[in-house]
Design an enzyme around this catalytic site. Structure first.
Site, mmCIF file in Angstrom:
data_model
loop_
_atom_site.group_PDB
_atom_site.id
_atom_site.type_symbol
_atom_site.label_atom_id
_atom_site.label_comp_id
_atom_site.label_asym_id
_atom_site.label_seq_id
_atom_site.Cartn_x
_atom_site.Cartn_y
_atom_site.Cartn_z
ATOM 1 N N GLU A 65 0.831 -1.204 0.000
ATOM 2 C CA GLU A 65 0.000 0.000 0.000
ATOM 3 C C GLU A 65 0.860 1.247 0.000
ATOM 4 O O GLU A 65 2.079 1.177 0.145
ATOM 5 C CB GLU A 65 -0.926 0.009 1.217
ATOM 6 N N HIS A 67 0.371 5.767 1.132
ATOM 7 C CA HIS A 67 -0.428 6.788 1.810
ATOM 8 C C HIS A 67 0.163 8.155 1.500
ATOM 9 O O HIS A 67 1.295 8.250 1.049
ATOM 10 C CB HIS A 67 -0.349 6.643 3.337
ATOM 11 N N HIS A 71 5.762 7.331 7.275
ATOM 12 C CA HIS A 71 5.943 6.332 8.329
ATOM 13 C C HIS A 71 7.393 6.399 8.799
ATOM 14 O O HIS A 71 8.300 6.512 7.974
ATOM 15 C CB HIS A 71 5.742 4.899 7.806
ATOM 16 N N HIS A 105 4.896 0.397 -0.116
ATOM 17 C CA HIS A 105 5.678 -0.279 0.916
ATOM 18 C C HIS A 105 4.974 -1.556 1.356
ATOM 19 O O HIS A 105 3.753 -1.674 1.264
ATOM 20 C CB HIS A 105 5.943 0.638 2.114
ATOM 21 N N CYS A 119 6.051 1.676 14.713
ATOM 22 C CA CYS A 119 5.727 2.548 13.587
ATOM 23 C C CYS A 119 5.121 3.838 14.133
ATOM 24 O O CYS A 119 4.146 3.804 14.884
ATOM 25 C CB CYS A 119 4.743 1.847 12.655
#
Length: 151
Positions: A65, A67, A71, A105, A119
């Site tokens: 996925e 975003h 992260h 990732h 995370c």
């Protein structure tokens, strides 16, 4: 100004913490993944971030996925590999991984041991974007990435 009380969470057994629920990684069927759990360790309105612990069972993997948010990851248990963009990295305890915005990732544990990582993300963040057919075709142009990804 009123004093704020410190909040503490003691380590329980292994990689769990007292008062912290071990949650499903995602709803089953929402996105492809295998054998992953998550724990939300810190979420405070005064801290605009959420600190989470993910554990990937031996042979498991997170969702492929991307975003809009960043992260910051620190491996604290086991070994594995991760895809960040168009590179596959071998990872082990104390490795730090930065995932930039809108970067594909995925994390995978070895077949022999679980992979656990912390995370750090924004407390308010966007939903994950899954790859479409064109995205997968582009990712698979790199043979090492093609061999790594699980969808």
């Amino acid at each position: 100004m009123a004093a704020t009380r410190a909040k503490t969470k003691r380590a329980a057994q292994g990689f769990t913490w007292e008062g912290v629920e071990v949650l499903a990684y995602k709803a089953e069927g929402a996105a492809p993944f295998k054998d992953v759990t998550r724990q939300v360790l810190f979420e405070d309105p005064h801290l605009a971030a959420q600190w989470r612990y993910f554990e990937v069972a031996p042979g498991g993997h997170t969702t492929l996925e991307r975003h809009q948010h960043v992260h910051a990851v620190m491996v604290i248990r086991g070994r594995g590999a991760c895809l960040v963009g168009d590179e596959v990295y071998t990872i082990e305890p104390h490795d730090l991984i930065s995932v930039p915005p809108l970067t594909w990732h995925q994390f995978r544990a070895t077949e022999r041991e679980p992979l656990g990582f912390l995370c750090l993300v924004n407390a308010e963040r966007d939903r994950p974007e899954l790859p479409g057919p064109q995205d997968l075709q582009a990712l698979r142009q790199n043979p090492r990435v093609a061999a790594f990804i699980r969808v």
